[in-house]
Scaffold this motif. Structure first.
Motif, short mmCIF file in Angstrom:
data_model
loop_
_atom_site.label_atom_id
_atom_site.label_comp_id
_atom_site.label_asym_id
_atom_site.label_seq_id
_atom_site.Cartn_x
_atom_site.Cartn_y
_atom_site.Cartn_z
N TYR B 62 1.97 11.75 -17.44
CA TYR B 62 3.44 11.40 -17.78
C TYR B 62 4.23 10.84 -16.66
N GLU B 63 4.96 9.67 -17.10
CA GLU B 63 5.54 8.78 -16.02
C GLU B 63 6.89 9.10 -16.31
N GLN B 69 13.76 13.64 -12.64
CA GLN B 69 13.23 14.12 -13.76
C GLN B 69 11.99 14.73 -13.72
N GLU B 70 11.15 14.14 -12.97
CA GLU B 70 9.79 14.64 -12.76
C GLU B 70 9.93 16.05 -12.05
N ARG B 74 8.70 19.38 -13.96
CA ARG B 74 7.68 20.19 -12.93
C ARG B 74 7.99 21.83 -13.21
N GLY B 75 9.37 21.99 -12.84
CA GLY B 75 10.04 23.06 -12.74
C GLY B 75 9.99 23.98 -13.89
N LEU B 76 10.25 22.98 -15.23
CA LEU B 76 10.32 23.65 -16.43
C LEU B 76 8.96 24.08 -16.95
N ILE B 77 7.85 23.32 -16.63
CA ILE B 77 6.54 23.68 -17.17
C ILE B 77 5.86 24.86 -16.44
N MET B 108 12.02 15.66 -24.03
CA MET B 108 13.38 16.23 -23.79
C MET B 108 14.07 15.71 -22.25
N VAL B 109 13.19 15.86 -21.46
CA VAL B 109 13.68 15.53 -19.90
C VAL B 109 13.90 13.88 -20.03
#
Lengths: 217, 238
Positions: B62-63, B69-70, B74-77, B108-109
């Motif tokens: 993913y870019e 946003q990245e 990362r935090g969410l996954i 969504m991000v």
């Protein structure tokens, strides 16, 4: 002399206390053993059933048999049916498939959701193994499955005549869980008196709902 | 190699460390060997680390528009749990459903949705189970508040205990001639009774110190006597 006697009596008291302290790990250990023993052989997999008692999530997906036709919830059967999520890539679906063919012969209405599949593979699969579904929709992105709260194919949802999901079977559908879970649920949902009761009185409707909940565990 | 070194070292020993050039060369050899050994260890560690890295889920492609946003993604996954392969988070899972959920999270991000919105989306579909961070609500209060409560209770209990012990000790130190336990102080009448008891008991061994005999007596009455007696006499020594 007296200076010796007091520390001595203190010492014995401390020894007693020490013994109690040494017993504590043993007590905790025994407690854990008892607790863990009663968990043996019980299912460890947590099943999430957020789709239950809710209408089938709205979708707009192409029909598998004719991908140029986009269909939505209105094409779903108006009588109780099974919504089965399958894919040609999914080994358990292949195991489950002969039983779905049997169900179709027994007159059960099945709607398929072709989950994250290639159209060619999916059609080839239905050609080889037979097509038990009155229709299949193509969910190549897996977004409809996500709305259903899918954890992985195959999964089956029992939907009543009003389009409300009443039961969720995670994994393979077979004779065993059919007899134990799905058949009793469908029997209540197919009860011809149910619709009338709904219209006459809300009290009866409530008891009706309780009966459905009981039958569709 | 080792024996060679040893031989050289004994050589130095025998020559009385006169040949400084030889010592220097040996030191140089040793350091170079140390350096090569260290680099080999580092290389091995690097290999192990690299192989560990490759055992995680496939690298995402993913870019993101912004580093924020990245970081959010990362935090969410990391926080979300895979519904299929339970006890793994989305970041560590390659199950189809985990891939879908990662894709959804990414979308969504990219849409600029907040963490809360994404969490709600996931919870609506997979319940509280989806998150490794359970929500705080009455049904989860025991989960959130029991451990700190237990800790606080244990700390209070410990403080109370140590304080009481300190108090006992200080009282004992202050009342050097008096008894540590006020209740053990004997009235005159009690003292007279005690003396009478002791004198009758000590008759067979009258020459003995009455402390010893009272100490030796094993029956309950004797123990009682011993206790009060000890306390009385040794209060100052506590």
């Amino acid at each position: 002399m007296s200076s010796n006697s007091n520390p001595n009596s203190r010492q014995t008291m401390n020894n007693k206390q020490l013994k109690v302290w040494f017993l504590i790990p043993l007590i905790i250990f025994v407690g854990l053993i008892v607790m863990l023993f009663f968990r043996l052989g019980q299912p460890t997999q947590v099943e999430t059933n957020t789709a239950l008692e809710r209408p089938v999530p709205s979708f707009e997906l192409p029909l598998l048999s004719d991908t140029s036709r986009i269909v939505d919830n209105s094409v779903l059967p108006k009588q109780p049916f099974l919504l089965n999520i399958w894919g040609s890539w999914c080994p358990t679906c292949i195991i489950e498939h002969p039983f779905l063919m049997q169900l179709e012969e027994r007159g059960v209405t099945l709607v398929g959701v072709n989950y994250k599949d290639e159209i060619g593979d999916a059609l080839g699969y239905l050609n080889d193994h037979g097509d038990p579904f009155v229709m299949s929709v193509q969910d190549s992105e897996g977004s409809f499955a996500l709305d259903l709260g899918l954890t992985g194919a195959p999964e089956t949802f029992v939907v009543d005549g009003q389009g409300v999901i009443r039961q969720h079977i995670v994994g393979e559908l077979n004779e065993e869980n059919w007899q134990a879970r799905v058949a009793p649920c469908l029997m209540v949902l197919n009860d011809p008196n149910r619709g009338d009761a709904n219209t006459t009185s809300s009290d009866i409707a409530n008891s009706d709902d309780a009966a459905i909940l009981e039958a569709c565990k | 190699m080792k024996s060679l070194n040893l031989r050289r070292l004994t050589l130095i020993g025998s020559s009385g460390l006169n040949d400084l050039g030889l010592v220097e060369s040996i030191l140089k050899r040793l350091t170079s060997r140390l350096i090569s050994f260290a680099s080999a260890v580092l290389l091995a560690m690097g290999l192990v680390w690299a192989s560990m890295g490759s055992s995680f889920a496939a690298i995402d492609v993913y870019e993101f528009d912004t580093p924020q946003q990245e970081a959010q993604y990362r935090g969410l996954i990391e926080e979300f749990r895979c519904p299929k392969c339970q006890n793994q988070n989305l970041a560590g899972s390659d199950a189809p459903i985990a891939q879908d959920l990662k894709q959804k999270t990414y979308e969504m991000v990219q849409d600029g949705r907040s963490d809360t919105e994404i969490r709600n989306y996931m919870a609506e579909r997979y319940g509280d189970f989806i998150s490794y961070k359970p929500p705080v609500r009455p049904s989860t209060w025991i989960l959130w508040f029991f451990p700190p409560l237990l800790l606080i209770l244990v700390l209070i209990g410990w403080f109370w205990r140590t304080k009481r012990q300190a108090k006992v000790a200080s009282v004992g130190a202050a009342a050097s001639t008096e008894s540590t336990y006020p209740s053990a102080q004997l009235s005159e009448q009690e003292q007279a009774e005690l003396d009478a008891l002791l004198s009758t008991r000590n008759e067979p061994a009258a020459q003995n110190d009455n402390q010893v005999s009272s100490h030796d007596s094993g029956d309950i009455q004797g123990l009682d006597v011993e206790k009060s007696h000890d306390v009385k006499n040794s209060g100052g020594k506590q």
